[in-house]
Design an enzyme around this catalytic site. Structure first.
Site, mmCIF file in Angstrom:
data_model
loop_
_atom_site.group_PDB
_atom_site.id
_atom_site.type_symbol
_atom_site.label_atom_id
_atom_site.label_comp_id
_atom_site.label_asym_id
_atom_site.label_seq_id
_atom_site.Cartn_x
_atom_site.Cartn_y
_atom_site.Cartn_z
ATOM 1 C CG ASP A 1 4.883 18.968 -47.256
ATOM 2 O OD1 ASP A 1 4.712 19.569 -46.177
ATOM 3 O OD2 ASP A 1 5.813 19.229 -48.029
ATOM 4 C CG ASP B 1 10.469 17.881 -44.626
ATOM 5 O OD1 ASP B 1 10.143 16.900 -43.933
ATOM 6 O OD2 ASP B 1 11.421 17.902 -45.428
ATOM 7 N NE ARG C 1 11.984 28.963 -48.142
ATOM 8 C CZ ARG C 1 10.858 28.282 -48.086
ATOM 9 N NH1 ARG C 1 10.763 27.198 -47.346
ATOM 10 N NH2 ARG C 1 9.799 28.660 -48.766
ATOM 11 N N GLY D 1 8.750 28.806 -45.237
ATOM 12 C CA GLY D 1 7.672 29.572 -45.855
ATOM 13 C C GLY D 1 6.637 29.970 -44.825
ATOM 14 C CB ALA E 1 -1.967 29.457 -28.738
ATOM 15 C CB THR F 1 4.228 24.026 -44.208
ATOM 16 O OG1 THR F 1 4.152 23.922 -45.643
ATOM 17 C CG2 THR F 1 3.887 22.661 -43.633
ATOM 18 C CG MET G 1 2.358 28.021 -54.083
ATOM 19 S SD MET G 1 2.801 29.137 -52.736
ATOM 20 C CE MET G 1 3.900 30.283 -53.569
ATOM 21 N N GLY G 2 2.400 23.889 -53.362
ATOM 22 C CA GLY G 2 2.398 22.567 -52.713
ATOM 23 C C GLY G 2 3.752 21.877 -52.747
ATOM 24 N NE ARG G 3 8.175 21.488 -49.652
ATOM 25 C CZ ARG G 3 8.915 20.743 -48.831
ATOM 26 N NH1 ARG G 3 10.221 20.906 -48.814
ATOM 27 N NH2 ARG G 3 8.357 19.895 -48.023
ATOM 28 C CG ASP H 1 3.910 23.224 -49.125
ATOM 29 O OD1 ASP H 1 3.260 24.027 -49.824
ATOM 30 O OD2 ASP H 1 5.135 23.335 -48.946
#
Lengths: 333, 333, 333, 333
Positions: free
Chosen positions: D130, D103, D72, D11, D22, D126, D170-172, D128
């Site tokens: 996470d 991830d 993906r 994503g 950078a 990401t 969102m946030g999976r 998320d």
């Protein structure tokens, strides 16, 4: 049950209202009375206040400014003013005072703590981020974002005209805003107290003008300088004029000014303010006093107000070095 | 099949890119060649150009600035410069030239039209909205919105400190931005060429200071003045200092400056630019020349460039009167 | 001296507060009493109201929503409800009622006007822009800008993944938002009632899928479809699934939804609301009734409420044709 | 001198372009060759790439999306796909590969590292947040701010109608966005995996509906629920319908969706991305491999990719508890 007093002092910062809200909710949770004093310490000296209830903070988490108003307060520099403030605290039977503000506001709080028996708690609220022992101050993140949105716009014209712009950002005498904004906007130059010594102005002007001339020679883009307020002794408008004069390339000064103090706070400031507000009331339940509530490495910390005001937090050397060593190569592109 | 030349000239305005895109799409639709010249008229004089294709305008509808760059061009004030520009147009076998810009740019276009046989079409692109015979110029709506977002932020601090702010907006010598911004931000004062005659500065300063003192007496709010650039003879920073001095209430000057020229255009400017760009190419198919494409009452209009530059469009009297008669009563609240 | 009643009704629209403010200022100017009724017509039926003073509208010009709350009101569809509303107006000795709202709200106003002797004035406040006899309704410009800012963000992901996005915007049963947003975001497809007849769904799905397949073949960019709510009979989430299925290219549905109703109004809506609010009170001074206050070609107009509600304002054919003929060529790039 | 490969995968997240920039500047600084592969791992498998130079990253620091595109890549789940990617790396004589992603992208990097001799470096990109062992991932801060700006708008309508809104973020499968957004918008309810166990749906629906009914009884404000995507088994649109049904109060679902992935990155993400990009190239100079570059407590850290992907970073218990204990009292006001 305790009576808590609350005031906001010094330059207003986005997120102060979010902190006020969190304090009102927490005070309600612990069944404390909460009184808000207006206009910073002036509200103590002139006894301008109102009881703060849940309904007063409905919808304010996203508002800039402060519903308690703010002010600088010269009276707090005199013994008489401090005594007057203490008298109000005693008459109103206040057990604890929370001050949301910056360095100067904390110095006032320290004075009160010397002669008053109540608890004194500080919350760092200033866009300058110059308070040590806390990673961020309330308002800093919003100010930086407001400045980058403004500079992203200025970049459009700079590129269209392939011209030099000298953009002044706030920060009092420290470069947190300057460096963060400069890096986030890919500024061609970042000039602040930490990396630009103005003792020899003629030399500095020479360096700067030479860099501009070399960089702009073969390039089809603008050249943005992000500069700290209070840096150039004659003011940044003067510096822009001298650059224009020396390089023969138009250098337009832009003073971003007070737009950096207002506006809806970004998430970071709303959440930081909420956490610090809750922790301040928690500290009151634990009978703490003479401390500032900060956040460091994601955890709430309590620091003696004395320590928090002893020196100014420095800008990360890593940021300064990154700009100097690596990011500046973009000027060759 | 025709060869069309395109340039953007004068102060850049958000929406210029949207106009460029529409012209590229239309030219492709009619199977015309399109060449973009860089840096305004300088691109004609120095022959800096590139062929414009569909791929060049992908994603630019929402970008501020202009991919063709812009510039003021002093050379166009001399006969030699004009001749040089015409030479390029002839050598490149250009049939029609589209100029996106303001008043000064149109005057250049008129000069070209005198001695060059090709078609000349102007599209009004300037944040100042001071071109007559069109309801809006490209960029005006975005500039007004950028200014109100900035002033909404300043309002936060003005209210927190109950202080006076003097906010300067752009507009060259006309008050379209000033009045629209002032009304949209509920400014306590709007000062522009149309309603504030600075011949007798002392009298004006007196009026203003008296109003501020009376209004701020019993009031817990900021006092915002929106003022036109170039209005106060000594500059607006000077005026702010004089107000502070005369009223004893801090008056902070804020020069909004170049943030008003950049940024992603609002919908209105994107759509206006798209419509005018399409209509400009349509006018070329119809062999029109010496005209500006504008929009009036929702319809595309074609106006002689001579007429469009003869005088400056005036600010609506209704707005001025509304502010004077009715909106100013808010100062009593 | 008159007593004026004011309410906001139907879907809320950014700028309603600006209109309320202008009405409060104007009423104060003419020395009228002003009472605000809450929750649309429900406030009349249940007599929920408060007197509106200058202090109530301080700072609201830039706030979304409506301080008078809004609601749909089923009771106004019954004779009993209408009579109850009239009873309140009579008991409160109201001379004139101002209703800010859309089509449905105006129909309620017409019913009241039949049996009540007071003046009835409508102000068009709806994001849908579907009221005829006025160029714009209050809230439309803000809704369009909110949608384009959202879609500019979606474009980033669409381009990064070279994927199809189907973005649904509001507008009830008319395509003003759809077409303005679609053109301003350079959408590859704009689908609305005016140009996309869903009677033969299979054929429409075929056309659409074929276009997507052809356009995406050699292209490295996203494909954005802006579509009107209520257009595809089974809903737009269903349509996206069918497109994915038929083309083999992922089509993600995005329902922008209620973000389009809120937020700080853009300048256009603040100014329009201010002008219409002033004109509504002006009309009351002139004893007018049964009218809507609109703006056409930059001038205030008064229109019979009957006319304003007779039909829906249509989307400009010029916009539709421009998209069909010219703008769609961008898909080839 | 080394040859470095770079790709963005999974994503897209605002700030990916800032990281690319950078890396390009740093590679230039160390005199490394840099090749960008398109469409995530697909670019390795299909050998779609281009050499990245300074000019390619001009002006991209503030742009959402990724100039290298993303995707993906199912092929990386097969041995054959991995081998094909390795073949490209070998043929192109790549010494080090930098992967910006989440991830899943890191798991692909680990697979490559098993059979390929070059250095493999991950950068957490990401929305998320996470990924463990780093305080923030690139894109998270922007996503949170985009969501709060959207919800601030929805709040306007919620308050105007005193209605319930169920806003999905969102946030999976983790609640970082949910909790940060919920607290920053003063949501009446925050529902996420960490505090809302959906095993017994009927019980959860009951609790929720009762709370809504009690809270809304005497209150004149909206009720906002911020809820994680993927939480309610039948989807959040279904949950909204059930709440409406059970409480008799309208509950409108709003799926914020893909607007959270795009847009100009906030300062925090631009700076984080810049620091991590520089540190990634620095790690290559030090011959490191198999690591992720993160930031913890303000310092750059290097973590084994294995560790970074072993578990998901948890939401701070302090935030969850603050919401539960203290902030929820606002519902009483």
């Amino acid at each position: 049950m305790k009576n808590i007093a609350l005031l906001t002092s010094g330059g207003d910062a986005p997120g102060m209202n979010a902190a006020i809200r969190a304090i009102v909710l927490s005070a309600h949770h612990y069944n404390y009375n909460l009184i808000g004093y207006y206009h910073g310490y002036n509200g103590l000296i002139n006894r301008e206040c109102k009881s703060l209830k849940l309904a007063d903070v409905n919808g304010i988490i996203g508002r800039g400014g402060t519903i308690l108003k703010s002010a600088r307060c010269n009276a707090m520099h005199s013994e008489q003013g401090v005594n007057q403030a203490i008298l109000t605290l005693e008459n109103d039977k206040i057990d604890a005072l929370i001050v949301i503000g910056g360095d100067g506001s904390f110095k006032g709080a320290i004075k009160l703590a010397k002669h008053w028996q109540g608890q004194v708690i500080g919350i760092p609220g200033t866009i300058d981020n110059d308070i040590c022992e806390t990673d961020y101050t309330i308002g800093f993140s919003t100010a930086v974002n407001t400045a980058i949105e403004a500079i992203d716009k200025i970049r459009d014209t700079a590129d269209a005209f392939e011209r030099v712009f000298l953009v002044e950002v706030m920060g009092r005498r420290s470069g947190h805003i300057t460096f963060n904004v400069g890096i986030a906007t890919a500024a061609e130059q970042i000039l602040s107290f930490e990396n630009f010594d103005c003792t020899d102005q003629a030399a500095r002007l020479n360096d700067l003008s030479n860099d501009i001339k070399v960089v702009q020679q073969n390039r089809h883009a603008g050249y943005l300088i992000v500069i700290a307020e209070n840096l150039w002794p004659e003011g940044n408008t003067n510096l822009a004029a001298q650059i224009t004069n020396k390089t023969g390339i138009d250098c337009t000064p832009c003073i971003l000014g007070h737009i950096q103090r207002g506006g809806a706070p970004v998430a970071k400031d709303r959440i930081l303010a909420t956490k610090l507000g809750i922790a301040a009331v928690q500290a009151i339940t634990e009978d703490k006093t003479g401390i500032m509530i900060g956040e460091s490495n994601g955890a709430v910390v309590t620091v003696l107000l004395q320590h928090a005001t002893q020196k100014t937090k420095e800008v990360s050397q890593r940021l300064i070095k990154a700009q100097h060593d690596i990011l500046s190569v973009s000027n060759q592109g």
